[in-house]
Motif scaffolding. Structure first.
Motif, short mmCIF file in Angstrom:
data_model
loop_
_atom_site.label_atom_id
_atom_site.label_comp_id
_atom_site.label_asym_id
_atom_site.label_seq_id
_atom_site.Cartn_x
_atom_site.Cartn_y
_atom_site.Cartn_z
N ALA A 194 0.88 -1.75 -0.21
CA ALA A 194 -0.11 0.26 -0.35
C ALA A 194 0.78 1.22 -0.29
CB ALA A 194 -0.99 0.19 1.38
N ALA A 195 2.29 1.42 1.00
CA ALA A 195 2.94 2.60 0.70
C ALA A 195 3.18 2.65 0.08
CB ALA A 195 4.00 2.38 1.86
N LYS A 196 3.74 1.91 -1.51
CA LYS A 196 4.73 1.74 -2.68
C LYS A 196 3.01 2.24 -4.05
CE LYS A 196 7.64 -2.01 -2.08
NZ LYS A 196 7.94 -3.50 -2.96
N ALA A 197 2.03 1.29 -3.24
CA ALA A 197 1.07 2.26 -4.55
C ALA A 197 0.61 3.67 -4.01
CB ALA A 197 -0.30 1.63 -4.15
N ALA A 198 0.45 3.98 -2.88
CA ALA A 198 0.19 5.32 -2.58
C ALA A 198 1.36 6.48 -3.44
CB ALA A 198 0.45 5.85 -0.85
N THR A 200 5.49 15.59 -5.05
CA THR A 200 7.16 15.86 -4.19
C THR A 200 7.95 14.79 -3.10
OG1 THR A 200 7.63 17.79 -5.24
CG2 THR A 200 9.00 17.49 -3.09
N ALA A 201 6.43 14.96 -2.27
CA ALA A 201 6.19 13.89 -1.14
C ALA A 201 5.92 12.67 -1.42
CB ALA A 201 4.98 14.91 -0.39
N GLY A 227 8.97 10.11 0.52
CA GLY A 227 8.54 8.54 0.14
C GLY A 227 9.01 7.53 -0.27
N LEU A 228 9.13 7.90 -1.32
CA LEU A 228 9.51 6.46 -1.98
C LEU A 228 11.28 6.01 -1.94
CD1 LEU A 228 7.39 6.10 -5.31
CD2 LEU A 228 7.02 4.92 -3.23
N TYR A 262 15.10 0.86 -8.18
CA TYR A 262 13.56 1.68 -7.30
C TYR A 262 13.70 2.73 -6.61
CZ TYR A 262 11.53 -2.82 -9.51
OH TYR A 262 10.61 -4.30 -9.99
N MET A 263 15.18 2.76 -6.07
CA MET A 263 14.28 3.93 -5.14
C MET A 263 15.20 5.71 -6.72
SD MET A 263 17.11 6.04 -2.75
CE MET A 263 17.61 4.43 -1.75
#
Length: 116
Positions: A53-57, A73-74, A78-79, A105-106
């Motif tokens: 869910a964090a990745k999807a968000a 930007t936020a 987060g990612l 991925y980063m």
């Protein structure tokens, strides 16, 4: 919509959103190439849906950033933090051969920040 963003920023943001969304979906669908390492690293199964869910968000936030730049930007911040944490988790598990994956991925999320 995209008038204030360069073509490069739009493409990099779209790539970052796709990669984060793909990574989140891979957790939700329990893709073996994602969940087997998570189990090996000792990440509790109860966390998996929250991580997806964090990745999807983050992916949704990057896309929303096309309309509200501060949200993008936020989401990128987060990612970057998420995948930095993933790299630390891999290092703590001493699975050094897998360290490049969270960094891959980063990278686009970090590039979004650099282009903001």
């Amino acid at each position: 919509m995209f008038t204030e963003m360069s073509t490069t920023a739009v493409v990099v943001t779209a790539v970052a959103a796709f990669m984060a969304g793909f990574s989140g979906a891979a957790i939700f669908f329990r893709a073996a190439f994602v969940v087997e390492p998570l189990a090996a690293y000792g990440v509790p199964r109860s966390w998996w849906n929250r991580l997806g869910a964090a990745k999807a968000a983050g992916a949704v936030g990057l896309v929303a950033g096309f309309f509200v730049p501060v949200v993008g930007t936020a989401a990128a911040i987060g990612l970057v933090l998420y995948f930095a944490g993933a790299a630390v988790t891999v290092l703590r598990a001493r699975s050094y051969a897998h360290v490049p994956f969270p960094l891959i991925y980063m990278a686009p999320a970090a590039a979004v920040l650099a282009l903001a």
